[in-house]
Design an enzyme around this catalytic site. Sequence first.
Site, short mmCIF file in Angstrom:
data_model
loop_
_atom_site.label_atom_id
_atom_site.label_comp_id
_atom_site.label_asym_id
_atom_site.label_seq_id
_atom_site.Cartn_x
_atom_site.Cartn_y
_atom_site.Cartn_z
N HIS A 157 55.22 72.79 -25.55
CA HIS A 157 55.11 71.92 -24.37
C HIS A 157 56.05 72.38 -23.26
O HIS A 157 55.66 72.49 -22.09
CB HIS A 157 55.45 70.49 -24.81
CG HIS A 157 55.36 69.46 -23.74
ND1 HIS A 157 54.31 68.57 -23.65
CD2 HIS A 157 56.19 69.13 -22.73
CE1 HIS A 157 54.50 67.76 -22.62
NE2 HIS A 157 55.65 68.08 -22.04
N GLU A 158 57.30 72.68 -23.61
CA GLU A 158 58.27 73.07 -22.59
C GLU A 158 57.98 74.46 -22.02
O GLU A 158 58.19 74.70 -20.83
CB GLU A 158 59.69 73.00 -23.16
CG GLU A 158 60.12 71.62 -23.61
CD GLU A 158 59.99 70.55 -22.53
OE1 GLU A 158 59.97 70.88 -21.32
OE2 GLU A 158 59.89 69.37 -22.89
N HIS A 161 55.41 74.00 -19.35
CA HIS A 161 56.05 73.59 -18.08
C HIS A 161 56.61 74.83 -17.38
O HIS A 161 56.44 75.01 -16.17
CB HIS A 161 57.19 72.61 -18.35
CG HIS A 161 56.76 71.21 -18.60
ND1 HIS A 161 55.75 70.59 -17.91
CD2 HIS A 161 57.26 70.27 -19.46
CE1 HIS A 161 55.62 69.35 -18.32
NE2 HIS A 161 56.51 69.14 -19.28
N HIS A 167 52.31 67.36 -16.43
CA HIS A 167 51.63 66.59 -17.48
C HIS A 167 50.19 66.27 -17.09
O HIS A 167 49.89 66.02 -15.92
CB HIS A 167 52.40 65.30 -17.77
CG HIS A 167 53.75 65.54 -18.36
ND1 HIS A 167 54.92 65.24 -17.69
CD2 HIS A 167 54.12 66.09 -19.54
CE1 HIS A 167 55.96 65.57 -18.45
NE2 HIS A 167 55.50 66.09 -19.57
N TYR A 216 50.89 62.80 -22.13
CA TYR A 216 51.82 61.80 -22.67
C TYR A 216 51.21 61.13 -23.90
O TYR A 216 49.98 61.01 -24.03
CB TYR A 216 52.06 60.69 -21.64
CG TYR A 216 53.18 60.91 -20.65
CD1 TYR A 216 53.91 62.07 -20.59
CD2 TYR A 216 53.49 59.89 -19.75
CE1 TYR A 216 54.93 62.23 -19.67
CE2 TYR A 216 54.50 60.04 -18.82
CZ TYR A 216 55.22 61.21 -18.79
OH TYR A 216 56.22 61.36 -17.86
#
Length: 264
Positions: A157-158, A161, A167, A216
């Site tokens: 996930h990071e 980014h 998101h 999310y």
Amino acid sequence: MLHCVKLVLCLTFLSCEAHVIRSKDSADASNVFGLTGLAKNNATDATFMQGDIAMPKQDGRTAFIRSSKWPDGTVPVEFDSSYSTAQKNIIIGAMSEITKNTNNCIRFVWRTTNHPVWLRIFPGQGCWSYMGKAMQKGPQDLSLQIPGCVHHQVALHEFIHALGFVHEQTRPDRDQYVRIQTQNIVSGQDHNFDVFSRTDTNMLGLPYDFGSIMHYRSDAFSSNGRPTIVPTTSVGKSWESRMGRGEKMSALDIQKLKKYYSCS
């Protein structure tokens, strides 16, 4: 040797401009992964958007920088010495998933003195990253706290980014697919559910993805354990208990990242 890697999300920024944004987490930011035993995300030289996206502080004001791609899809990295070999292997596994699924189009390489900017993977306070290539020179931090953030899906996930994506539920068409239950959101955290305008984003011509690794959880920032995000479509309702809980990239994640980085 570090393998090449890549990943994806549906929403990406168009250029590298600074814009003042509405109030963010003024101090520490709660983690968005539902993990226990973590310090709240914190960085001395940044503030946070959407819980885990770091933004540079500019002239004392909070601003977001529209993300810039890593040239040629090549991301130099270095590890803080605090990580054990086993922990490094978990993080490398996330990078390898990105590289494998993008056919080596996005590559993570060891940082050398020839790289003006690189990702410094370190055990900071919480799990967070800047968005895209945010620095002009020197290290660009990506925090994976030990041991709470050293999980494959969190690192994945990071890294996404860091590749330039935010998101999934911040897409400008979000409200066609989910309903935000504002009454269940922790007081002062509603800004984490803002959507971006169509002029600020590029959805890459691809559909909303309930299964994105960048979505999310349904109970993100919940004050009472009840859902803060409720799918409203027939397809979405089947994802409610699984949103934000995946351990790998979705097919659309891969497709979107490949399209953003012009991969074959």
